[in-house]
Design an enzyme around this catalytic site. Structure first.
Site, mmCIF file in Angstrom:
data_model
loop_
_atom_site.group_PDB
_atom_site.id
_atom_site.type_symbol
_atom_site.label_atom_id
_atom_site.label_comp_id
_atom_site.label_asym_id
_atom_site.label_seq_id
_atom_site.Cartn_x
_atom_site.Cartn_y
_atom_site.Cartn_z
ATOM 1 N N TYR A 144 0.852 -1.188 0.000
ATOM 2 C CA TYR A 144 0.000 0.000 0.000
ATOM 3 C C TYR A 144 0.888 1.238 0.000
ATOM 4 C CZ TYR A 144 -3.432 3.489 1.552
ATOM 5 O OH TYR A 144 -4.237 4.591 1.647
ATOM 6 N N ASP A 238 9.347 2.644 0.123
ATOM 7 C CA ASP A 238 8.284 3.315 0.859
ATOM 8 C C ASP A 238 8.384 2.881 2.314
ATOM 9 O OD1 ASP A 238 6.059 4.388 1.995
ATOM 10 O OD2 ASP A 238 4.616 3.539 0.568
ATOM 11 N N LYS A 266 4.178 8.828 9.233
ATOM 12 C CA LYS A 266 3.880 8.227 10.535
ATOM 13 C C LYS A 266 4.843 8.692 11.648
ATOM 14 C CE LYS A 266 0.886 4.911 8.446
ATOM 15 N NZ LYS A 266 0.874 4.126 7.245
HETATM 16 C C1 LIG Z 1 0.317 4.613 5.835
HETATM 17 C C2 LIG Z 1 1.079 4.384 4.595
HETATM 18 C C3 LIG Z 1 0.991 5.248 3.496
HETATM 19 C C4 LIG Z 1 0.020 6.376 3.430
HETATM 20 O O1 LIG Z 1 0.224 7.315 4.430
HETATM 21 P P1 LIG Z 1 -0.976 8.314 4.845
HETATM 22 O O2 LIG Z 1 -0.355 9.225 5.834
HETATM 23 O O3 LIG Z 1 -2.044 7.417 5.415
HETATM 24 O O4 LIG Z 1 -1.440 8.988 3.620
HETATM 25 C C5 LIG Z 1 1.835 5.041 2.423
HETATM 26 N N1 LIG Z 1 2.701 4.016 2.421
HETATM 27 C C6 LIG Z 1 2.802 3.146 3.450
HETATM 28 C C7 LIG Z 1 3.802 2.049 3.392
HETATM 29 C C8 LIG Z 1 1.980 3.289 4.560
HETATM 30 O O5 LIG Z 1 2.051 2.401 5.557
#
Ligand SMILES: *Cc1c(COP(=O)(O)O)cnc(C)c1O
Length: 430
Positions: A144, A238, A266
């Site tokens: 994701y 990511d 995060k």
């Molecule tokens: C949470 C997440 C996102 C998206 O981040 P948001 O702050 O929710 O837009 C993108 N990549 C990874 C790996 C994530 O865990």
């Protein structure tokens, strides 16, 4: 345990907010329950509007490495607020956080802050396309990367088939440049490169946390790096979730493979909305206003958010051992639960990386999204509901990762294992 007030609050929210929530996973849909409404967090605990208290293994889906209401972060935010909420002009706080982020990652010379992980990834992809002058991207099924159009591509069947959008509202035209590969399967990536000589970047969660916890094999990442180099393609890690959670210096420090671009989020916001993407100077210089690739944000680098992030990351710097301490707890938790499950005849696959933990009710090890889908979803739903009843708040989907914060004690871990024993017994007897 009564959750009457939560039930009522959810009903009212549903009248005004689609599905009653502002982010779908919160709705407890995949476990067939209704969400608990929170009033307050304190250290390791969440408190709901019925007065129940839970040990929190979600931690706002990752950001709260130091638990709820960490004193240092709280004080930094309050101090920042007193000077103004937003200026739309540069502040020293941005440079300070940038310096910290750069100091942690070998592969980052320069960094830009945005307001979410979605934004960070979307911008990183644009940058990779601008830098290489190519259009196609490769992503892995089950990873994701936020909800931007080109990345919302479904778990397709074969690798290297051009992806179909996984949501109405995303034109197929917008995802036709997104190629899908299978996690931990280098042949599927080779097929993408055979199908297209126009691949700008390969994006991967090096420690996947959005199909449950499924780390990439070291050797797979080495081969991925080689393929990218051979084809003039950029490799994007990511690490919005795994950054400062899986390891302190990024996945590159534990896998040995270096990315070209890293996306973060995060933890770097300490609980405030912050995302970031960084790379070597040559790549970052393509970004506006230094270069031609446009990217902007009214609230980007927000001073209150920068203060929270700075407090969190500098706290981590002063206490570099913290992730190994948390890893020991994470291991103890999943090994303890696995043992209890086993004694009830339930097979549980477990894994940890730093403060992240994952488990699947699955007969076989999970290496990719397809493997994860063969987990026992019904058993997970029962486990989730019963653990909540016992006062333990786990992520409400089997495709999520669990998080240990520094506020979680060994005693809480033991209590969780004991509760899981009771729950597994009840499930297998009933
Ligand atoms: C949470 C997440 C996102 C998206 O981040 P948001 O702050 O929710 O837009 C993108 N990549 C990874 C790996 C994530 O865990």
């Amino acid at each position: 345990m009564s959750i009457d007030a939560s039930l009522k609050a959810f009903e009212e929210a549903e009248n005004l907010i689609p599905g009653g929530v502002n982010s779908p996973v919160r709705a407890f849909k995949s476990v067939g329950g209704t969400p608990i409404f929170i009033t307050e967090g304190e250290g390791a605990y969440l408190k709901d509007i019925d007065g129940n208290k839970y040990v929190d293994y979600v931690q706002s889906w990752g950001p709260l490495l130091f638990g709820h209401r960490d004193e240092t972060i709280e004080a930094a935010v309050i101090e920042a607020v007193k000077h103004g909420l937003s200026f739309g002009a540069p502040t020293v706080a941005e440079t300070e956080l940038a310096e910290l982020v750069v100091s942690y990652f070998d592969s980052i010379d320069k960094v830009r802050f945005v307001s979410s992980g979605t934004e960070a990834v979307m911008s990183a992809i644009r940058l990779a396309r601008g830098f290489t002058g190519r259009d196609d991207i490769v992503k892995f099924t089950g990873c994701y990367h936020g909800h931007s159009d080109a990345l919302l591509v479904e778990a397709g069947s074969g690798a290297a088939t051009f992806g179909n959008p996984s949501s109405p509202g995303v034109p197929a035209d917008f995802t036709k440049h997104t190629l899908l590969a299978t996690y931990n399967d280098i042949e599927s990536v080779k097929k993408c490169f055979a199908d297209s000589d126009n691949i700008a970047c390969v994006i991967i969660e090096p420690i996947a946390g959005n199909m449950g916890l499924v780390p990439a094999d070291k050797e797979f990442l080495v081969q991925l790096r080689e393929l990218c180099d051979a084809n003039g393609t950029l490799l994007i890690f990511d690490e919005v979730m795994s950054g400062f959670r899986g390891s302190i210096n990024g996945a590159e420090s534990i896998t040995g493979t270096k990315p070209d671009i890293v996306t973060l989020g995060k933890v770097i916001g300490g609980g405030m909305p912050v995302g970031a993407f960084g790379a070597r100077a040559e790549i970052m210089s393509m970004l506006s206003p230094e270069g031609p690739v446009y990217q902007a944000g009214t609230l980007s680098g927000n001073p209150v958010a920068m203060a929270a992030g700075y407090a969190a990351l500098s706290k981590l710097k002063q206490n570099a051992q913290v992730l190994s301490v948390l890893n020991a707890r994470a291991l103890r938790l999943v090994q303890g639960m696995q043992k209890e499950a086993h004694s009830c005849g339930i097979t549980m696959q477990i894994d940890t990386r730093g403060s992240m933990f994952g488990f699947f009710f699955n007969e076989k090890p999970v290496k990719n999204f397809e493997d994860a889908t063969h987990s026992d979803a019904e058993l997970f739903a029962k486990f989730h509901a019963a653990m909540l009843e016992e006062g333990f708040y786990f992520a409400c989907s089997l495709y999520e990762t669990g998080f240990i914060s520094t506020a979680v004690t060994d005693e809480m871990i033991e209590d969780t294992i004991k509760a899981s024993a009771k729950v597994f017994k009840a499930i297998t007897n009933g």
